[in-house]
Design a protein around this motif. Structure first.
Motif, PDB file in Angstrom:
ATOM      1  N   GLN A  85       0.630  -1.249  -0.100  1.00  0.00           N
ATOM      2  CA  GLN A  85      -0.377  -0.107  -0.183  1.00  0.00           C
ATOM      3  C   GLN A  85       0.923   1.092   0.252  1.00  0.00           C
ATOM      4  O   GLN A  85       1.785   1.479   0.811  1.00  0.00           O
ATOM      5  CB  GLN A  85      -1.199  -0.133   1.333  1.00  0.00           C
ATOM      6  CG  GLN A  85      -1.940   0.734   1.359  1.00  0.00           C
ATOM      7  CD  GLN A  85      -3.228   0.786   0.029  1.00  0.00           C
ATOM      8  OE1 GLN A  85      -3.458  -0.572  -0.202  1.00  0.00           O
ATOM      9  NE2 GLN A  85      -3.941   1.071   0.165  1.00  0.00           N
ATOM     10  N   PRO A  86       0.920   1.913  -1.118  1.00  0.00           N
ATOM     11  CA  PRO A  86       1.919   3.506  -0.876  1.00  0.00           C
ATOM     12  C   PRO A  86       1.095   4.059   0.147  1.00  0.00           C
ATOM     13  O   PRO A  86       0.229   4.463  -0.441  1.00  0.00           O
ATOM     14  CB  PRO A  86       1.242   3.565  -2.843  1.00  0.00           C
ATOM     15  CG  PRO A  86       0.004   3.151  -2.901  1.00  0.00           C
ATOM     16  CD  PRO A  86       0.358   2.109  -1.796  1.00  0.00           C
ATOM     17  N   GLN A  87       2.154   5.212   0.355  1.00  0.00           N
ATOM     18  CA  GLN A  87       1.915   5.895   1.850  1.00  0.00           C
ATOM     19  C   GLN A  87       2.254   7.110   1.606  1.00  0.00           C
ATOM     20  O   GLN A  87       2.070   8.091   2.085  1.00  0.00           O
ATOM     21  CB  GLN A  87       2.561   5.549   2.778  1.00  0.00           C
ATOM     22  CG  GLN A  87       1.753   3.759   3.284  1.00  0.00           C
ATOM     23  CD  GLN A  87       2.660   3.775   4.467  1.00  0.00           C
ATOM     24  OE1 GLN A  87       2.917   4.577   5.722  1.00  0.00           O
ATOM     25  NE2 GLN A  87       2.793   1.809   4.429  1.00  0.00           N
ATOM     26  N   THR A  88       3.501   7.810   0.704  1.00  0.00           N
ATOM     27  CA  THR A  88       3.387   8.484  -0.013  1.00  0.00           C
ATOM     28  C   THR A  88       3.028   9.277  -1.324  1.00  0.00           C
ATOM     29  O   THR A  88       3.078   8.256  -2.363  1.00  0.00           O
ATOM     30  CB  THR A  88       5.238   8.396   0.027  1.00  0.00           C
ATOM     31  OG1 THR A  88       6.139   8.191  -0.714  1.00  0.00           O
ATOM     32  CG2 THR A  88       5.963   8.691   1.201  1.00  0.00           C
ATOM     33  N   GLY A  89       3.659  10.398  -1.585  1.00  0.00           N
ATOM     34  CA  GLY A  89       3.425  10.959  -2.934  1.00  0.00           C
ATOM     35  C   GLY A  89       4.397   9.825  -3.710  1.00  0.00           C
ATOM     36  O   GLY A  89       3.948   9.940  -5.227  1.00  0.00           O
ATOM     37  N   ALA A  90       5.744   9.498  -3.104  1.00  0.00           N
ATOM     38  CA  ALA A  90       6.213   8.712  -4.263  1.00  0.00           C
ATOM     39  C   ALA A  90       5.673   7.682  -5.059  1.00  0.00           C
ATOM     40  O   ALA A  90       6.009   6.827  -5.349  1.00  0.00           O
ATOM     41  CB  ALA A  90       7.727   9.107  -3.531  1.00  0.00           C
ATOM     42  N   GLY A  91       4.908   7.129  -3.859  1.00  0.00           N
ATOM     43  CA  GLY A  91       4.877   5.389  -3.627  1.00  0.00           C
ATOM     44  C   GLY A  91       3.707   5.643  -4.624  1.00  0.00           C
ATOM     45  O   GLY A  91       3.311   4.780  -4.997  1.00  0.00           O
ATOM     46  N   ILE A  92       2.963   6.932  -4.379  1.00  0.00           N
ATOM     47  CA  ILE A  92       1.419   6.534  -5.692  1.00  0.00           C
ATOM     48  C   ILE A  92       1.877   6.678  -7.299  1.00  0.00           C
ATOM     49  O   ILE A  92       1.842   6.517  -7.702  1.00  0.00           O
ATOM     50  CB  ILE A  92       0.785   7.627  -4.943  1.00  0.00           C
ATOM     51  CG1 ILE A  92       0.363   7.944  -3.588  1.00  0.00           C
ATOM     52  CG2 ILE A  92       0.211   8.410  -6.376  1.00  0.00           C
ATOM     53  CD1 ILE A  92      -0.522   8.891  -3.190  1.00  0.00           C
ATOM     54  N   ALA A  93       3.224   7.517  -7.246  1.00  0.00           N
ATOM     55  CA  ALA A  93       3.989   7.852  -8.523  1.00  0.00           C
ATOM     56  C   ALA A  93       4.568   6.557  -9.060  1.00  0.00           C
ATOM     57  O   ALA A  93       4.098   6.158 -10.355  1.00  0.00           O
ATOM     58  CB  ALA A  93       4.993   9.029  -8.361  1.00  0.00           C
ATOM     59  N   ARG A 133       5.455  15.673  -7.723  1.00  0.00           N
ATOM     60  CA  ARG A 133       6.064  17.291  -6.520  1.00  0.00           C
ATOM     61  C   ARG A 133       5.575  16.698  -5.356  1.00  0.00           C
ATOM     62  O   ARG A 133       6.256  17.242  -4.437  1.00  0.00           O
ATOM     63  CB  ARG A 133       5.422  18.596  -7.866  1.00  0.00           C
ATOM     64  CG  ARG A 133       6.636  18.670  -8.893  1.00  0.00           C
ATOM     65  CD  ARG A 133       5.284  20.026  -9.154  1.00  0.00           C
ATOM     66  NE  ARG A 133       4.157  19.431  -9.743  1.00  0.00           N
ATOM     67  CZ  ARG A 133       3.924  18.729 -10.735  1.00  0.00           C
ATOM     68  NH1 ARG A 133       4.308  19.074 -11.862  1.00  0.00           N
ATOM     69  NH2 ARG A 133       2.545  19.404 -10.517  1.00  0.00           N
ATOM     70  N   MET A 134       4.751  15.834  -5.086  1.00  0.00           N
ATOM     71  CA  MET A 134       4.086  15.554  -3.856  1.00  0.00           C
ATOM     72  C   MET A 134       5.127  15.395  -2.908  1.00  0.00           C
ATOM     73  O   MET A 134       5.841  16.096  -1.751  1.00  0.00           O
ATOM     74  CB  MET A 134       3.052  15.091  -3.614  1.00  0.00           C
ATOM     75  CG  MET A 134       1.362  16.062  -4.225  1.00  0.00           C
ATOM     76  SD  MET A 134       0.358  14.828  -5.113  1.00  0.00           S
ATOM     77  CE  MET A 134      -0.210  13.925  -2.782  1.00  0.00           C
ATOM     78  N   ALA A 135       5.597  14.374  -3.585  1.00  0.00           N
ATOM     79  CA  ALA A 135       7.031  13.587  -2.161  1.00  0.00           C
ATOM     80  C   ALA A 135       8.145  14.484  -2.722  1.00  0.00           C
ATOM     81  O   ALA A 135       8.944  13.740  -1.260  1.00  0.00           O
ATOM     82  CB  ALA A 135       7.076  12.048  -3.820  1.00  0.00           C
ATOM     83  N   SER A 136       8.064  15.227  -3.728  1.00  0.00           N
ATOM     84  CA  SER A 136       9.623  16.372  -2.974  1.00  0.00           C
ATOM     85  C   SER A 136       9.282  17.427  -2.255  1.00  0.00           C
ATOM     86  O   SER A 136      10.326  18.249  -2.157  1.00  0.00           O
ATOM     87  CB  SER A 136      10.559  17.121  -4.516  1.00  0.00           C
ATOM     88  OG  SER A 136       8.889  17.181  -4.952  1.00  0.00           O
ATOM     89  N   ALA A 137       7.756  17.438  -1.990  1.00  0.00           N
ATOM     90  CA  ALA A 137       7.821  18.576  -0.916  1.00  0.00           C
ATOM     91  C   ALA A 137       7.979  18.631   0.494  1.00  0.00           C
ATOM     92  O   ALA A 137       7.905  17.574   0.229  1.00  0.00           O
ATOM     93  CB  ALA A 137       6.373  19.478  -1.761  1.00  0.00           C
TER      94      ALA A 137
END
Length: 137
Positions: A85-93, A133-137
């Motif tokens: 289960q992805p938990q971050t923007g990077a996981g969703i990407a 971008r969400m992951a790097s913010a």
């Protein structure tokens, strides 16, 4: 009615308790920020990206029927990723990149969709970029 008298000493000692409590809460949060909750998923995504690149560079004559063993390896990595289960923007990407790969008969470029592709592929690519971008913010 009861009045509460507050001295500087009482305020300072109470403030010290707040500072100590804040420090006690901040320490575990700082430790958790160092460990990415999607670390395993992102490691698998890096492996998948490497395979994706090698498949993309492979001449079609070398694998006309898509039977090269790397395809099975790619499928296995995708299956493993889908169990997490992805938990971050990077996981969703990372998840969106799998969908992007399967959005057409041809494997998509890692640089983005061609200008003449359909709007849903463009929208998917925009969502991948937003999640990154969400992951790097």
């Amino acid at each position: 009615m009861r009045t509460i008298q507050t001295s500087r000493r009482a305020l300072l000692s109470g403030g010290g308790a707040v500072v100590l409590a804040s420090a006690a809460v901040a320490a575990p949060v700082a430790i958790m920020q160092k460990v990415n909750p999607d670390a395993e998923l992102l490691a698998l995504d890096r492996e998948l990206s490497s395979i994706r690149q090698r498949l993309h560079e492979m001449p079609s004559e070398d694998d006309p029927d898509f039977a090269h063993p790397m395809w099975a390896e790619k499928d296995a990595l995708e299956d493993r990723m889908l169990r997490i289960q992805p938990q971050t923007g990077a996981g969703i990407a990372a998840f969106l990149r799998i969908v992007y790969d399967h959005s057409a008969d041809l494997m998509r470029s890692a640089d983005g969709p061609p200008a003449d592709c359909d709007w849903s592929t463009k929208m998917l690519w925009t969502a991948i970029q937003a999640a990154e971008r969400m992951a790097s913010a």
